[in-house]
Design a protein around this motif. Sequence first.
Motif, PDB file in Angstrom:
ATOM      1  N   HIS A 153      -9.797   3.123  -3.693  1.00 55.48           N
ATOM      2  CA  HIS A 153      -9.780   2.839  -2.254  1.00 55.48           C
ATOM      3  C   HIS A 153     -10.166   4.066  -1.442  1.00 55.48           C
ATOM      4  O   HIS A 153     -10.036   5.192  -1.911  1.00 55.48           O
ATOM      5  N   ALA A 154     -10.585   3.829  -0.221  1.00 57.76           N
ATOM      6  CA  ALA A 154     -10.895   4.924   0.705  1.00 57.76           C
ATOM      7  C   ALA A 154      -9.610   5.688   1.032  1.00 57.76           C
ATOM      8  O   ALA A 154      -8.515   5.120   0.967  1.00 57.76           O
ATOM      9  N   PRO A 155      -9.737   6.956   1.395  1.00 56.19           N
ATOM     10  CA  PRO A 155      -8.537   7.718   1.775  1.00 56.19           C
ATOM     11  C   PRO A 155      -7.773   7.053   2.927  1.00 56.19           C
ATOM     12  O   PRO A 155      -6.548   7.008   2.915  1.00 56.19           O
ATOM     13  N   ASP A 156      -8.479   6.528   3.901  1.00 56.87           N
ATOM     14  CA  ASP A 156      -7.859   5.832   5.025  1.00 56.87           C
ATOM     15  C   ASP A 156      -7.822   4.340   4.692  1.00 56.87           C
ATOM     16  O   ASP A 156      -8.870   3.700   4.553  1.00 56.87           O
ATOM     17  N   LEU A 157      -6.624   3.797   4.585  1.00 56.41           N
ATOM     18  CA  LEU A 157      -6.459   2.404   4.187  1.00 56.41           C
ATOM     19  C   LEU A 157      -6.405   1.428   5.359  1.00 56.41           C
ATOM     20  O   LEU A 157      -6.182   0.240   5.156  1.00 56.41           O
ATOM     21  N   ARG A 185      -5.352   3.420  -6.725  1.00 53.55           N
ATOM     22  CA  ARG A 185      -5.416   4.026  -5.389  1.00 53.55           C
ATOM     23  C   ARG A 185      -6.727   4.772  -5.219  1.00 53.55           C
ATOM     24  O   ARG A 185      -7.340   4.757  -4.145  1.00 53.55           O
ATOM     25  N   ALA A 186      -7.202   5.404  -6.287  1.00 56.42           N
ATOM     26  CA  ALA A 186      -8.457   6.163  -6.237  1.00 56.42           C
ATOM     27  C   ALA A 186      -9.666   5.263  -5.995  1.00 56.42           C
ATOM     28  O   ALA A 186     -10.721   5.742  -5.578  1.00 56.42           O
ATOM     29  N   ASP A 227       0.385   4.176  -2.740  1.00 56.36           N
ATOM     30  CA  ASP A 227       0.277   5.591  -2.387  1.00 56.36           C
ATOM     31  C   ASP A 227       1.269   6.471  -3.137  1.00 56.36           C
ATOM     32  O   ASP A 227       1.044   7.674  -3.261  1.00 56.36           O
ATOM     33  N   THR A 236      -8.760  -1.585   4.963  1.00 58.61           N
ATOM     34  CA  THR A 236      -8.368  -2.329   3.766  1.00 58.61           C
ATOM     35  C   THR A 236      -7.104  -3.138   4.027  1.00 58.61           C
ATOM     36  O   THR A 236      -7.004  -4.304   3.628  1.00 58.61           O
ATOM     37  N   ARG A 252      -1.998   5.527  -9.460  1.00 54.33           N
ATOM     38  CA  ARG A 252      -3.002   6.547  -9.112  1.00 54.33           C
ATOM     39  C   ARG A 252      -4.431   6.058  -9.311  1.00 54.33           C
ATOM     40  O   ARG A 252      -5.300   6.265  -8.481  1.00 54.33           O
ATOM     41  N   TYR A 287       0.820  -1.215   0.000  1.00 56.88           N
ATOM     42  CA  TYR A 287       0.000   0.000   0.000  1.00 56.88           C
ATOM     43  C   TYR A 287       0.849   1.259   0.000  1.00 56.88           C
ATOM     44  O   TYR A 287       0.414   2.304  -0.501  1.00 56.88           O
TER      45      TYR A 287
END
Length: 133
Positions: A35-39, A32-33, A23, A42, A29, A19
Amino acid sequence: MFARIGGADGVHRLVETFYGRMDTLPEARGIRAMHAPDLSETKEVLRRYFGEWMGGPKLYSAERGHPRLRSRHIRFRIGEVERDAWLLCMRQALEATVAEPALREELYGALAKLANWMRNDPGNPHDAQHHGR
Protein backbone atom coordinates in the motif's frame (compact mmCIF):
# COMPACT_ATOMS: atom_id res chain seq x y z
CA MET A 1 -25.42 -6.30 7.47
CA PHE A 2 -24.98 -2.57 6.87
CA ALA A 3 -27.62 -1.65 9.44
CA ARG A 4 -26.41 -4.32 11.88
CA ILE A 5 -22.84 -2.99 11.82
CA GLY A 6 -24.05 0.53 12.55
CA GLY A 7 -24.28 1.97 9.05
CA ALA A 8 -21.57 4.22 7.66
CA ASP A 9 -20.17 4.88 11.15
CA GLY A 10 -19.73 1.16 11.82
CA VAL A 11 -18.05 0.61 8.46
CA HIS A 12 -15.76 3.59 9.15
CA ARG A 13 -14.72 2.13 12.53
CA LEU A 14 -14.05 -1.27 10.97
CA VAL A 15 -11.89 0.16 8.18
CA GLU A 16 -9.92 2.45 10.50
CA THR A 17 -9.28 -0.40 12.93
CA PHE A 18 -8.35 -2.78 10.11
CA TYR A 19 -5.72 -0.42 8.71
CA GLY A 20 -4.54 0.34 12.25
CA ARG A 21 -3.81 -3.36 12.66
CA MET A 22 -2.11 -3.45 9.28
CA ASP A 23 0.13 -0.58 10.41
CA THR A 24 1.10 -2.24 13.69
CA LEU A 25 1.06 -6.03 13.42
CA PRO A 26 4.44 -7.54 12.50
CA GLU A 27 2.61 -10.27 10.54
CA ALA A 28 1.13 -7.56 8.29
CA ARG A 29 4.41 -5.91 7.23
CA GLY A 30 4.34 -7.56 3.82
CA ILE A 31 0.79 -6.56 2.95
CA ARG A 32 1.27 -3.07 4.38
CA ALA A 33 4.22 -2.61 2.01
CA MET A 34 1.83 -3.22 -0.91
CA HIS A 35 0.00 0.00 0.00
CA ALA A 36 0.94 3.65 -0.37
CA PRO A 37 2.44 5.32 2.70
CA ASP A 38 -0.68 7.50 2.98
CA LEU A 39 -3.72 5.26 3.35
CA SER A 40 -6.35 8.02 3.10
CA GLU A 41 -7.55 7.15 -0.41
CA THR A 42 -7.30 3.40 0.20
CA LYS A 43 -9.42 3.71 3.34
CA GLU A 44 -12.07 5.70 1.50
CA VAL A 45 -12.27 3.11 -1.29
CA LEU A 46 -12.60 0.26 1.22
CA ARG A 47 -15.27 2.17 3.20
CA ARG A 48 -17.31 2.64 0.02
CA TYR A 49 -16.81 -0.95 -1.09
CA PHE A 50 -17.65 -2.47 2.32
CA GLY A 51 -20.68 -0.19 2.72
CA GLU A 52 -22.10 -1.33 -0.60
CA TRP A 53 -21.04 -4.97 -0.07
CA MET A 54 -22.88 -4.97 3.27
CA GLY A 55 -26.07 -3.61 1.70
CA GLY A 56 -25.60 0.13 2.16
CA PRO A 57 -25.59 2.91 -0.42
CA LYS A 58 -24.04 2.03 -3.78
CA LEU A 59 -21.22 4.57 -3.46
CA TYR A 60 -18.46 2.29 -4.69
CA SER A 61 -20.04 1.13 -7.95
CA ALA A 62 -21.41 4.59 -8.71
CA GLU A 63 -17.85 5.91 -8.63
CA ARG A 64 -15.73 2.95 -9.77
CA GLY A 65 -18.06 0.54 -11.59
CA HIS A 66 -18.00 -3.21 -11.01
CA PRO A 67 -15.55 -4.12 -8.21
CA ARG A 68 -13.44 -6.50 -10.37
CA LEU A 69 -11.43 -7.23 -7.22
CA ARG A 70 -9.12 -9.85 -8.69
CA SER A 71 -8.16 -7.71 -11.68
CA ARG A 72 -7.66 -4.64 -9.47
CA HIS A 73 -5.28 -6.63 -7.23
CA ILE A 74 -3.53 -8.74 -9.88
CA ARG A 75 -0.37 -6.62 -9.72
CA PHE A 76 0.16 -7.79 -6.14
CA ARG A 77 1.41 -11.24 -5.20
CA ILE A 78 -1.32 -12.70 -3.00
CA GLY A 79 -0.58 -16.14 -1.63
CA GLU A 80 -1.44 -17.89 1.61
CA VAL A 81 0.85 -15.66 3.70
CA GLU A 82 -0.71 -12.45 2.35
CA ARG A 83 -4.24 -13.83 2.69
CA ASP A 84 -3.58 -14.92 6.26
CA ALA A 85 -2.06 -11.56 7.22
CA TRP A 86 -5.07 -9.72 5.75
CA LEU A 87 -7.45 -12.02 7.61
CA LEU A 88 -5.55 -11.57 10.88
CA CYS A 89 -5.95 -7.81 10.60
CA MET A 90 -9.61 -8.21 9.68
CA ARG A 91 -10.34 -10.70 12.48
CA GLN A 92 -8.88 -8.33 15.05
CA ALA A 93 -10.70 -5.34 13.57
CA LEU A 94 -14.02 -7.21 13.64
CA GLU A 95 -13.43 -8.28 17.25
CA ALA A 96 -12.68 -4.68 18.23
CA THR A 97 -15.57 -3.02 16.39
CA VAL A 98 -18.49 -5.45 15.95
CA ALA A 99 -20.31 -6.15 19.20
CA GLU A 100 -22.76 -8.74 17.84
CA PRO A 101 -21.00 -12.15 17.78
CA ALA A 102 -23.26 -13.58 15.04
CA LEU A 103 -22.59 -10.60 12.75
CA ARG A 104 -18.88 -10.74 13.49
CA GLU A 105 -18.74 -14.42 12.44
CA GLU A 106 -20.98 -13.85 9.41
CA LEU A 107 -18.73 -11.05 8.19
CA TYR A 108 -15.54 -12.94 8.91
CA GLY A 109 -16.79 -16.04 7.10
CA ALA A 110 -17.75 -14.06 4.00
CA LEU A 111 -14.50 -12.07 4.05
CA ALA A 112 -12.42 -15.23 4.50
CA LYS A 113 -14.01 -16.67 1.33
CA LEU A 114 -13.32 -13.42 -0.49
CA ALA A 115 -9.71 -13.30 0.74
CA ASN A 116 -9.12 -16.87 -0.36
CA TRP A 117 -10.60 -16.14 -3.79
CA MET A 118 -8.19 -13.19 -4.16
CA ARG A 119 -5.15 -15.45 -4.05
CA ASN A 120 -3.24 -15.25 -7.32
CA ASP A 121 0.18 -16.73 -6.59
CA PRO A 122 0.55 -19.54 -9.16
CA GLY A 123 3.79 -20.68 -7.52
CA ASN A 124 1.83 -21.87 -4.51
CA PRO A 125 0.71 -25.50 -4.96
CA HIS A 126 -2.31 -24.86 -2.73
CA ASP A 127 -3.54 -21.96 -4.84
CA ALA A 128 -7.10 -22.58 -6.06
CA GLN A 129 -6.33 -21.06 -9.46
CA HIS A 130 -3.38 -23.42 -9.89
CA HIS A 131 -5.72 -26.38 -9.49
CA GLY A 132 -8.18 -24.98 -12.00
CA ARG A 133 -10.89 -24.12 -9.48
